[in-house]
Design an enzyme around this catalytic site. Structure first.
Site, PDB file in Angstrom:
ATOM      1  N   GLN A 105      -5.986   1.294  -7.257  1.00 16.44           N
ATOM      2  CA  GLN A 105      -7.203   0.491  -7.052  1.00 16.44           C
ATOM      3  C   GLN A 105      -8.524   1.077  -7.011  1.00 16.44           C
ATOM      4  O   GLN A 105      -9.600   0.550  -7.517  1.00 16.44           O
ATOM      5  CB  GLN A 105      -6.728  -0.238  -5.474  1.00 16.44           C
ATOM      6  N   PHE A 106      -8.560   2.059  -6.465  1.00 21.12           N
ATOM      7  CA  PHE A 106      -9.803   3.344  -6.802  1.00 21.12           C
ATOM      8  C   PHE A 106      -9.296   4.516  -7.268  1.00 21.12           C
ATOM      9  O   PHE A 106      -8.124   4.909  -6.549  1.00 21.12           O
ATOM     10  CB  PHE A 106     -10.562   3.350  -5.418  1.00 21.12           C
ATOM     11  N   ALA A 107      -9.930   5.190  -7.896  1.00 19.06           N
ATOM     12  CA  ALA A 107      -9.311   6.544  -8.632  1.00 19.06           C
ATOM     13  C   ALA A 107      -9.152   7.590  -7.204  1.00 19.06           C
ATOM     14  O   ALA A 107      -8.208   8.492  -7.337  1.00 19.06           O
ATOM     15  CB  ALA A 107     -10.168   7.111  -9.633  1.00 19.06           C
ATOM     16  N   ASP A 108      -9.860   7.238  -6.302  1.00 20.40           N
ATOM     17  CA  ASP A 108     -10.004   8.200  -5.197  1.00 20.40           C
ATOM     18  C   ASP A 108      -8.717   8.104  -4.510  1.00 20.40           C
ATOM     19  O   ASP A 108      -8.267   9.117  -4.021  1.00 20.40           O
ATOM     20  CB  ASP A 108     -10.991   7.798  -4.092  1.00 20.40           C
ATOM     21  N   PHE A 109      -8.050   6.792  -4.388  1.00 19.92           N
ATOM     22  CA  PHE A 109      -6.668   6.936  -3.762  1.00 19.92           C
ATOM     23  C   PHE A 109      -5.514   7.331  -4.304  1.00 19.92           C
ATOM     24  O   PHE A 109      -4.425   7.414  -3.867  1.00 19.92           O
ATOM     25  CB  PHE A 109      -6.487   5.216  -3.536  1.00 19.92           C
ATOM     26  N   LEU A 118       0.725  -1.152   0.134  1.00 22.94           N
ATOM     27  CA  LEU A 118      -0.124  -0.048  -0.078  1.00 22.94           C
ATOM     28  C   LEU A 118       0.963   1.340   0.028  1.00 22.94           C
ATOM     29  O   LEU A 118       0.950   1.940   0.857  1.00 22.94           O
ATOM     30  CB  LEU A 118      -0.987   0.062   1.088  1.00 22.94           C
ATOM     31  N   HIS A 135     -14.827   6.242  -2.519  1.00 23.08           N
ATOM     32  CA  HIS A 135     -14.551   4.878  -3.284  1.00 23.08           C
ATOM     33  C   HIS A 135     -15.420   5.274  -4.723  1.00 23.08           C
ATOM     34  O   HIS A 135     -15.775   4.507  -5.535  1.00 23.08           O
ATOM     35  CB  HIS A 135     -15.058   3.794  -3.118  1.00 23.08           C
ATOM     36  N   GLU A 149       1.302   4.028  -2.702  1.00 18.90           N
ATOM     37  CA  GLU A 149       0.865   4.593  -4.076  1.00 18.90           C
ATOM     38  C   GLU A 149       1.867   5.554  -4.582  1.00 18.90           C
ATOM     39  O   GLU A 149       2.254   5.701  -5.862  1.00 18.90           O
ATOM     40  CB  GLU A 149      -0.507   5.462  -3.947  1.00 18.90           C
TER      41      GLU A 149
END
Length: 661
Positions: free
Chosen positions: A422-426, A398, A467, A400
């Site tokens: 994994q999600f664009a939010d991240f 984890l 998310h 990024e």
């Protein structure tokens, strides 16, 4: 200061001395030129030269080094000509970055140096990518990356060391501990007794050494390099040193106690090594003065070559062109679509594109959280690890920011990479790497960032505020990036293949709600869809809807439920660069334009399109340009609230408003 020459011959000792003396004498000259106004800023490494010089000479010339702004010795030890370095420091167009970067914020492939950015920490993740490339190529190489004591407080330091250890990468992390981060003493920076103790927490070896002893640095780094290559492991080195001048010349050193300056002044790396060479009978005063005079003459000769005022002639077209690496579009034409073309879901089209690109590009690496055995949270990469192996389909910690940095490091060694966010939010956790490292690197020193970041995005699945965000507009403002956002399976496959072929960093947005809810014909053979070209979904006469992503399907659903209307629908497909020619044609078609997007209204991509239409297409309009977007709130979790949030809830209202003009 105790020196151990070990097996160093007199010639090698003299070479080390000359290499150590050169950056010191250049700096002394630069301080004079700074006072004369011939350069505008200077970050001094006086007192720290032994680290830069010793570490660089311990590495092979073709191994990448990632220095910081106090590492002149790296550049001189890689034999970069002073004349061109001086042009760089002056901001000349004849410098290494064409006048676009300051001091040491540049890189050069010929000398295997990757330039820093001001945020310092991100370079550590880039080194991981270089180390990974060496590992994949089975090369007997290691890479060296610098950090200051202050930089160890950044999250990038933790992420990069963790990734390097988990992936067994041959990376040397070198900390120059000079006691201060600008004016902040280390007592206010960290609480461990020594930064080298951090190595144990990441399961790697570490050592603390005297950074002012050129022989200690040189010998230690040579041994560490051999260790990293032999055992394919990272290593942490803490070099204790001190800078004798300010963070940069304008800031001064009033915050440093006088006794500390006096103490470290006695540990001067040049003077002490010079004294050792006298004791050993390697050099005498006459020979030392001769060497100094030779260097002084070389410096003056190099500077005289580039004497005179700096003349910069801006070329707007060249500036715009150089923001992106050339992308030679050899379009792999789409096979004909007919009744026999298989129907596929969006998710299947993306998977197929990845699979075919992995076959086509043996240097393509996929990275992301849970993408290997698990196949990713959306199962886009399911089965690819079994087919291509864990070296090319890699689960990541984890981390990024470090992984985005890794993609750039891979690119330095000629690899392509696709990272799944994994999600664009991240993406917020990797934002700095994307907008400041990936996006700017070609403009800064001509280095391509051959990277695609897949961004599962959007609402409509009841996933709540963290998310479900549509955050493409965050990046549409960043020159150097490309942004792709397909709405159909056919485009999804071709655009992803084109993005992987493109040497520029591409953010590839995939709408989660569309993954399995839509199907369409997708040719089975490999093909590409050109980035930067919009697609007319259907012709119409009443009004034009300019949209992308889920908005395309909202527009088509609205048309189906309102057969009395004739809607002209344009799917942008690419948001950076925008297809302004297609936008202009769409405006001309009906004279009434509705811009529809799922992103929130304020600052959305629609605002830029509306501004363009108002400035360049005003005479074509029969009504004001309207924007139908989602509410200016976070994305709510409750599905009823979410439906109310989405732009589709207000589509009819805006269509009717336009029709009455």
């Amino acid at each position: 200061m105790h020196f151990e020459r070990k097996n160093c011959s007199n010639e090698e000792l003299i070479r080390l001395y000359k290499s150590l003396l050169l950056p010191r004498m250049i700096e002394e000259k630069m301080l004079v030129l700074l006072r004369q106004g011939r350069i505008s800023k200077w970050f001094s490494g006086i007192g720290q030269e032994a680290i830069s010089v010793g570490a660089t000479l311990a590495m092979k010339p073709e191994e990448w080094i990632l220095p910081l702004h106090r590492n002149l010795g790296v550049f001189t030890s890689r034999n970069m000509p002073l004349s061109k370095l001086f042009l760089q420091w002056q901001g000349s167009q004849d410098g290494y970055s064409n006048g676009r970067e300051r001091s040491f914020h540049f890189g050069n492939r010929e000398h295997a140096i990757c330039g820093m950015i001001s945020h310092l920490g991100p370079q550590l993740g880039v080194a991981d990518g270089i180390g990974l490339a060496y590992k994949l190529q089975k090369k007997n190489k290691a890479t060296l990356v610098f950090s200051g004591d202050g930089g160890t407080s950044e999250g990038d330091f933790h992420e990069a060391l963790n990734v390097a250890s988990v992936w067994d990468l041959p990376v040397i992390f070198l900390i120059e501990n000079n006691g201060y981060g600008l004016s902040t003493p280390v007592s206010e920076q960290y609480r461990c007794e020594s930064l080298v103790y951090k190595a144990e927490g990441y399961g790697m070896q570490g050592v603390r050494i005297d950074g002012n002893n050129i022989l200690t640095v040189y010998d230690t780094l040579r041994g560490i390099r051999e260790y990293c290559i032999k055992y394919q492991r990272p290593y942490l080195v803490e070099c204790m040193t001190f800078r004798m001048r300010g963070h940069e010349e304008a800031s001064g050193i009033k915050y440093v106690p006088q006794e500390l300056l006096e103490d470290w002044g006695k540990k001067d790396p040049v003077a002490n090594f010079e004294g050792f060479l006298r004791e050993q009978g390697v050099l005498d005063d006459s020979r030392i003065e001769q060497l100094r005079e030779n260097i002084r003459e070389t410096i003056e000769l190099e500077l005289n070559e580039v004497a005179g005022p700096v003349h910069v002639v801006p070329d707007t077209e060249e500036e715009l062109v150089d923001t992106y690496a050339p992308a030679p579009y050899v379009i792999e034409e789409m096979p004909p679509v007919d009744a026999g073309t298989p129907e596929k879901r969006l998710v299947d089209a993306i998977s197929e594109s990845l699979d075919q690109s992995m076959q086509r590009h043996s240097n393509l690496v996929l990275m992301g959280q849970d993408i290997a055995e698990y196949g990713g949270v959306f199962k886009v990469t399911e089965g690819l690890m079994e087919k291509y192996g864990k070296s090319r389909v890699r689960n990541t910690p984890l981390c990024e920011s470090a992984i985005v940095g890794c993609t750039l490091g891979l690119s330095l060694e000629g690899y392509k990479s696709v990272m799944e966010m994994q999600f664009a939010d991240f993406v917020t956790a990797g934002f700095n790497q994307i907008v400041n490292n990936l996006a700017k690197i070609h403009y800064r020193w001509g280095q391509a960032a051959d990277v695609v970041i897949r961004m599962p995005t959007g609402a409509g699945v009841g996933a709540g505020p963290f998310h479900s965000q549509s955050n493409e507009a965050w990046f549409a403002h960043v020159p150097g990036l490309k942004i792709v956002y397909p709405s159909t399976p056919m485009d999804a496959k071709g655009l992803l293949a084109a993005a992987i072929n493109d040497p520029n960093p591409v953010l590839y947005f995939e709408h989660k709600a569309l993954y399995r809810s839509i199907t369409g014909p997708v040719p089975e053979d490999y093909y590409t869809v050109e980035i930067g070209k919009a697609r007319t979904v259907q012709d119409g006469d009443d009004l034009s809807i300019i949209t992308y992503g889920a908005g395309v399907h909202w527009a088509l659903d609205y048309q189906q439920s309102h057969p009395e209307l004739s809607l002209h629908v344009l799917d942008l497909r690419t948001l950076l660069p925008l297809d302004y020619a297609a936008i202009r044609e769409t405006v001309a078609r009906t004279g009434k334009v509705l811009i529809l997007h799922e992103d929130t209204l304020t600052g959305g991509v629609g605002a830029e399109i509306a501004a363009f239409i108002g400035e360049h297409c005003f005479s074509m309009l029969d009504a004001p340009v309207l924007r139908c977007a989602s509410l200016d709130t976070p994305v709510p979790f409750n599905t009823d609230l979410e439906k109310n949030f989405l732009a589709s809830a207000r589509l009819d209202e805006y269509v009717q408003k336009l029709l009455i003009y």
